[in-house]
Design a protein around this motif. Structure first.
Motif, mmCIF file in Angstrom:
data_model
loop_
_atom_site.group_PDB
_atom_site.id
_atom_site.type_symbol
_atom_site.label_atom_id
_atom_site.label_comp_id
_atom_site.label_asym_id
_atom_site.label_seq_id
_atom_site.Cartn_x
_atom_site.Cartn_y
_atom_site.Cartn_z
ATOM 1 N N LEU A 1 -14.482 -5.022 17.441
ATOM 2 C CA LEU A 1 -13.992 -5.080 16.234
ATOM 3 C C LEU A 1 -14.492 -4.038 15.569
ATOM 4 C CD1 LEU A 1 -12.881 -7.027 13.963
ATOM 5 C CD2 LEU A 1 -15.039 -8.058 13.581
ATOM 6 N N ALA A 2 -13.731 -3.152 15.031
ATOM 7 C CA ALA A 2 -13.958 -2.054 14.255
ATOM 8 C C ALA A 2 -14.389 -2.192 12.616
ATOM 9 C CB ALA A 2 -12.800 -0.978 14.231
ATOM 10 N N ILE A 3 -13.618 -3.230 12.158
ATOM 11 C CA ILE A 3 -13.500 -3.109 10.573
ATOM 12 C C ILE A 3 -13.044 -4.338 10.017
ATOM 13 C CG2 ILE A 3 -11.310 -2.364 9.981
ATOM 14 C CD1 ILE A 3 -12.809 -0.366 8.090
ATOM 15 N N ILE A 4 -13.924 -4.965 8.937
ATOM 16 C CA ILE A 4 -13.449 -6.241 8.515
ATOM 17 C C ILE A 4 -13.218 -5.806 6.794
ATOM 18 C CG2 ILE A 4 -14.042 -8.431 7.622
ATOM 19 C CD1 ILE A 4 -15.731 -9.103 10.193
ATOM 20 N N ASP A 5 -12.222 -6.061 6.234
ATOM 21 C CA ASP A 5 -11.888 -5.856 4.825
ATOM 22 C C ASP A 5 -12.121 -7.038 3.967
ATOM 23 O OD1 ASP A 5 -10.133 -3.414 2.971
ATOM 24 O OD2 ASP A 5 -10.238 -5.547 2.177
ATOM 25 N N LEU A 6 -13.228 -7.123 3.383
ATOM 26 C CA LEU A 6 -13.480 -8.455 2.667
ATOM 27 C C LEU A 6 -12.405 -9.094 1.913
ATOM 28 C CD1 LEU A 6 -17.296 -8.014 2.401
ATOM 29 C CD2 LEU A 6 -15.949 -9.868 3.825
ATOM 30 N N HIS A 7 -11.952 -8.043 1.137
ATOM 31 C CA HIS A 7 -10.962 -8.317 0.001
ATOM 32 C C HIS A 7 -9.810 -8.792 0.350
ATOM 33 C CE1 HIS A 7 -9.371 -8.251 -4.118
ATOM 34 N NE2 HIS A 7 -8.327 -7.404 -3.616
ATOM 35 N N SER A 8 -9.244 -8.092 1.430
ATOM 36 C CA SER A 8 -7.702 -8.652 2.006
ATOM 37 C C SER A 8 -8.079 -9.380 3.138
ATOM 38 C CB SER A 8 -7.187 -7.370 2.220
ATOM 39 O OG SER A 8 -7.681 -6.627 3.390
ATOM 40 N N THR A 9 -9.107 -9.655 3.509
ATOM 41 C CA THR A 9 -9.513 -10.418 4.985
ATOM 42 C C THR A 9 -8.893 -9.871 6.032
ATOM 43 O OG1 THR A 9 -7.720 -11.972 4.570
ATOM 44 C CG2 THR A 9 -9.760 -12.651 3.518
ATOM 45 N N ARG A 10 -8.514 -8.533 6.021
ATOM 46 C CA ARG A 10 -7.884 -7.893 7.175
ATOM 47 C C ARG A 10 -9.173 -7.382 8.413
ATOM 48 N NH1 ARG A 10 -4.819 -3.069 4.967
ATOM 49 N NH2 ARG A 10 -6.306 -3.273 3.487
ATOM 50 N N ASP B 1 -1.883 -1.062 -1.534
ATOM 51 C CA ASP B 1 -2.235 -2.154 -2.249
ATOM 52 C C ASP B 1 -2.965 -3.298 -1.108
ATOM 53 O OD1 ASP B 1 -2.268 -4.172 -4.117
ATOM 54 O OD2 ASP B 1 -0.388 -4.901 -4.153
ATOM 55 N N ASP B 2 -4.073 -2.807 -0.604
ATOM 56 C CA ASP B 2 -4.612 -3.663 0.399
ATOM 57 C C ASP B 2 -4.142 -4.392 1.330
ATOM 58 O OD1 ASP B 2 -7.555 -3.108 -0.991
ATOM 59 O OD2 ASP B 2 -6.414 -3.952 -2.628
ATOM 60 N N GLY B 3 -3.092 -3.697 1.971
ATOM 61 C CA GLY B 3 -2.331 -4.382 3.097
ATOM 62 C C GLY B 3 -1.005 -4.964 2.633
ATOM 63 N N ALA B 4 -0.869 -5.409 1.240
ATOM 64 C CA ALA B 4 0.270 -5.826 0.704
ATOM 65 C C ALA B 4 1.357 -5.028 0.773
ATOM 66 C CB ALA B 4 0.253 -6.368 -0.497
ATOM 67 N N ASP B 5 2.514 -5.631 0.589
ATOM 68 C CA ASP B 5 3.827 -4.541 0.933
ATOM 69 C C ASP B 5 3.634 -3.391 -0.295
ATOM 70 O OD1 ASP B 5 6.379 -3.575 1.598
ATOM 71 O OD2 ASP B 5 7.315 -4.871 -0.083
ATOM 72 N N SER B 6 3.891 -2.176 0.393
ATOM 73 C CA SER B 6 3.400 -0.983 -0.649
ATOM 74 C C SER B 6 4.229 0.206 -0.235
ATOM 75 C CB SER B 6 2.121 -0.778 -0.976
ATOM 76 O OG SER B 6 1.290 -0.663 0.135
ATOM 77 N N ALA B 7 4.270 1.260 -0.818
ATOM 78 C CA ALA B 7 4.852 2.435 -0.445
ATOM 79 C C ALA B 7 3.806 3.124 1.067
ATOM 80 C CB ALA B 7 4.860 3.697 -1.354
ATOM 81 N N TYR B 8 2.547 2.812 0.827
ATOM 82 C CA TYR B 8 1.955 2.960 1.867
ATOM 83 C C TYR B 8 2.107 2.473 3.246
ATOM 84 C CZ TYR B 8 -2.630 3.782 4.580
ATOM 85 O OH TYR B 8 -3.437 4.308 5.520
ATOM 86 N N ARG C 1 -15.383 -4.470 -1.431
ATOM 87 C CA ARG C 1 -14.636 -3.625 -2.267
ATOM 88 C C ARG C 1 -15.578 -3.075 -3.598
ATOM 89 N NH1 ARG C 1 -8.746 -4.238 -4.156
ATOM 90 N NH2 ARG C 1 -8.874 -4.245 -6.322
ATOM 91 N N THR C 2 -16.154 -3.641 -4.309
ATOM 92 C CA THR C 2 -17.283 -3.344 -5.222
ATOM 93 C C THR C 2 -18.569 -3.991 -4.938
ATOM 94 O OG1 THR C 2 -16.567 -4.666 -6.781
ATOM 95 C CG2 THR C 2 -15.796 -2.607 -6.840
ATOM 96 N N PHE C 3 -19.512 -3.577 -5.259
ATOM 97 C CA PHE C 3 -21.063 -4.121 -4.884
ATOM 98 C C PHE C 3 -21.047 -5.405 -6.203
ATOM 99 C CE2 PHE C 3 -25.485 -4.899 -5.884
ATOM 100 C CZ PHE C 3 -25.989 -5.084 -4.612
ATOM 101 N N ASP C 4 -21.603 -6.439 -5.588
ATOM 102 C CA ASP C 4 -21.941 -7.670 -6.389
ATOM 103 C C ASP C 4 -23.067 -8.037 -5.775
ATOM 104 O OD1 ASP C 4 -21.271 -10.035 -8.293
ATOM 105 O OD2 ASP C 4 -21.563 -10.669 -6.516
#
Ligand code: ADP
Length: 504
Positions: A20-29, A133-140, A233-236
């Motif tokens: 496992l390389a990476i977990i993106d907490l915000h997008s859950t990817r 957009d954090d993995g959502a449909d977008s130009a990227y 995504r940001t520190f809390d």
């Protein structure tokens, strides 16, 4: 002969594809190394074939922390481009200055920053503006999906620039510090060696990625050893404690600035948090009050105090855990591949124990600033970088950072280092956060002023603060005034922005 720069993600994708390389907490990817490598490859193709990015071109990114950042960073490595992460807290004219200076070919912007990005791309005539957009449909995402084939891996050396990281510019226009592949490599080696990073390490990455700490500590170190990065995504502070306590995530590593740990320690959740799986938590970027280090030591966490700067690609000195208590207040010894000196105003070495400017040399130090021959001229002497920090070294080689020279003030002819006064103030239980600055005074030239945020329910008074300082500090160091505030100003990294505190 120049040393070749390897592609770390490509290596791990071959060696341990399912790790496992990476977990993106915000997008859950979640991406394994094989999956991350495939996305890096698509991103590299999208940038080169889709946006015309060539070797040495800059690729800017204006977005909250996400796995996309690291993907773009490694895509830049794959094609020999230069990654330019931008501080989303800056105002449009400040961003226009940086984008104008670095002149990227592409600006990738988070959906929430597209309004600003459109203005900046127009003024700076950036050829390509790409929404992500954090993995959502977008130009990227569409750009990545459209690519075909393999990107190939550009032949690069340790001398090639991988990223441009702009300093915060508290004393003038921000400067873009070049970060080479060699700097990132030697920093990764130092992080692994001194902070026990392995393939099994799990790092919580919570500093902003546009700051050198968010890029390197320990994110790039982990991508080098082949462990896992979990991106916030940001520190809390509440989420932070909950994440550290989560047995499934099994976080072993993290690096933050003192305020991250200060805020977390003041929560009721702190006493209940399960910190037992932590291997290394590093702290740096600003002075850590002793009281903070002791609070964590009582919970069994020996915060490793490290000193570094954007220009040193983070770690220049670092305290080991076994000396964290008896050398509390020190930032440790010089890390490997790094030489340091403490010098006087003429650049001559000072004897042990004397305070002077810290100079540093080695492969983790920037080769220079982007477009700034004047600053490069002033900042180096025979390859030694002038840090602007006042420091002293003891007879074992342990360095103590006294303060930044630019924060020091002179009261009645005596130098006062605010960090020393703040340390004494933090001994008072009722203080949640404090910052000391020098303010003009008719009699003494300058005198200290303490800005204080009191803990909720505390009955701290100016008299109590002054009398505590009188008992513990020389008279010229005692703040002549105290001002209470609801909160102190912080930059996006979490450091106190002292230049924003009123001086009148
Ligand atoms: P900025 O100027 O935006 O804060 P940097 O992260 O490059 O950017 O700041 C580096 C400075 O932070 C150092 O020059 C030093 O003054 C301070 N610093 C870094 N680490 C420590 C530390 N462990 N203790 C005290 N001061 C530190």
């Amino acid at each position: 002969m120049s040393v070749p720069a390897y592609d770390w993600i490509a290596h791990h994708a071959g060696y341990q594809p399912d790790a496992l390389a990476i977990i993106d907490l915000h997008s859950t990817r979640r991406f394994s190394y094989a999956q991350m490598n495939a996305r890096v490859d698509r991103c590299a193709l999208f940038l080169s074939a889709g946006c015309g990015v060539g070797r040495g071109d800059r690729v800017a990114m204006l977005a909250h922390n996400s796995s996309d950042h690291y993907e773009v960073e490694f895509a830049c490595r794959r094609i020999g481009a230069i990654f330019l992460p931008l501080n989303w807290r800056l105002a449009i004219p400040e961003l226009e200055f940086i984008v104008g200076d670095a002149d990227p070919r592409v600006l990738i912007a988070g959906a929430e920053f597209m309004d600003q990005a459109r203005v900046i791309a127009r003024t700076c005539e950036t050829s390509h503006l790409v929404e992500c957009d954090d993995g959502a449909d977008s130009a990227y995402e569409q750009g990545l999906a459209r690519t075909n084939g393999r990107a190939g891996i550009a032949e690069l050396t340790h001398d090639d620039t991988w990223a441009l990281v702009y300093t915060s510019g508290t004393t003038g226009r921000p400067k873009g510090a070049r970060v080479t592949h060699g700097q990132a490599f030697f920093n990764a080696v130092n992080s692994a060696m001194k902070c026990e990073l392995t393939t099994h390490s799990v790092n919580l990455a919570f500093l902003p990625i546009f700051h050198i700490g968010g890029l390197q500590l320990f994110a790039n170190g982990i991508f080098h050893t082949g462990g896992t990065n979990i991106v916030m995504r940001t520190f809390d502070p509440v989420d932070f404690l909950n994440l550290l306590s989560d047995p499934e995530l099994a976080i072993s590593h993290g690096f933050g600035v003192p305020t991250n740990f200060l805020f977390a320690s003041q929560l009721p959740e702190f006493a209940r948090a399960d910190l037992s799986r932590l291997v290394t938590i590093g702290v740096g970027g600003a002075a850590s009050p002793r009281a903070l280090l002791e609070t964590y030591a009582e919970r069994g966490v020996m915060l490793q105090n490290g000193w570094g700067m954007t220009e040193t690609c983070t770690l220049g000195t670092l305290l080991t855990k076994d000396r964290a208590l008896d050398k509390i207040g020190s930032t440790g010894k010089a890390v490997m591949h790094t030489s340091i000196r403490i010098v006087d105003g003429n650049g001559a070495d000072l004897p042990t124990g004397q305070t002077g400017e810290l100079w540093i040399k080695g492969p983790t130090i920037t080769p220079g600033y982007w477009n700034r021959p004047d600053a490069n001229e002033q900042s180096f002497t025979d390859g030694w970088f002038h840090t602007g920090d006042a420091a002293c070294m003891d007879d074992e080689g342990f360095v103590s950072i006294v303060d930044r020279y630019k924060d020091m003030f002179i009261s009645g002819g005596e130098n006062v280092y605010p960090a020393e006064v703040e340390n004494v103030l933090y001994q008072l239980d009722g203080i949640a956060e404090t910052a000391v600055i020098g303010v003009p005074d008719d009699r003494w030239g300058e005198v200290g002023r303490a800005y204080v945020v009191a803990k909720a329910g505390s009955n701290l008074t100016e008299d109590a603060i002054t009398s505590h300082c009188q008992d513990n500090l020389a008279r010229f160091k005692v703040p002549k005034s105290v001002r209470f505030m609801d909160e102190l100003p912080h930059n996006a990294t979490g450091k106190v922005t002292k230049h924003l505190l009123p001086r009148d």
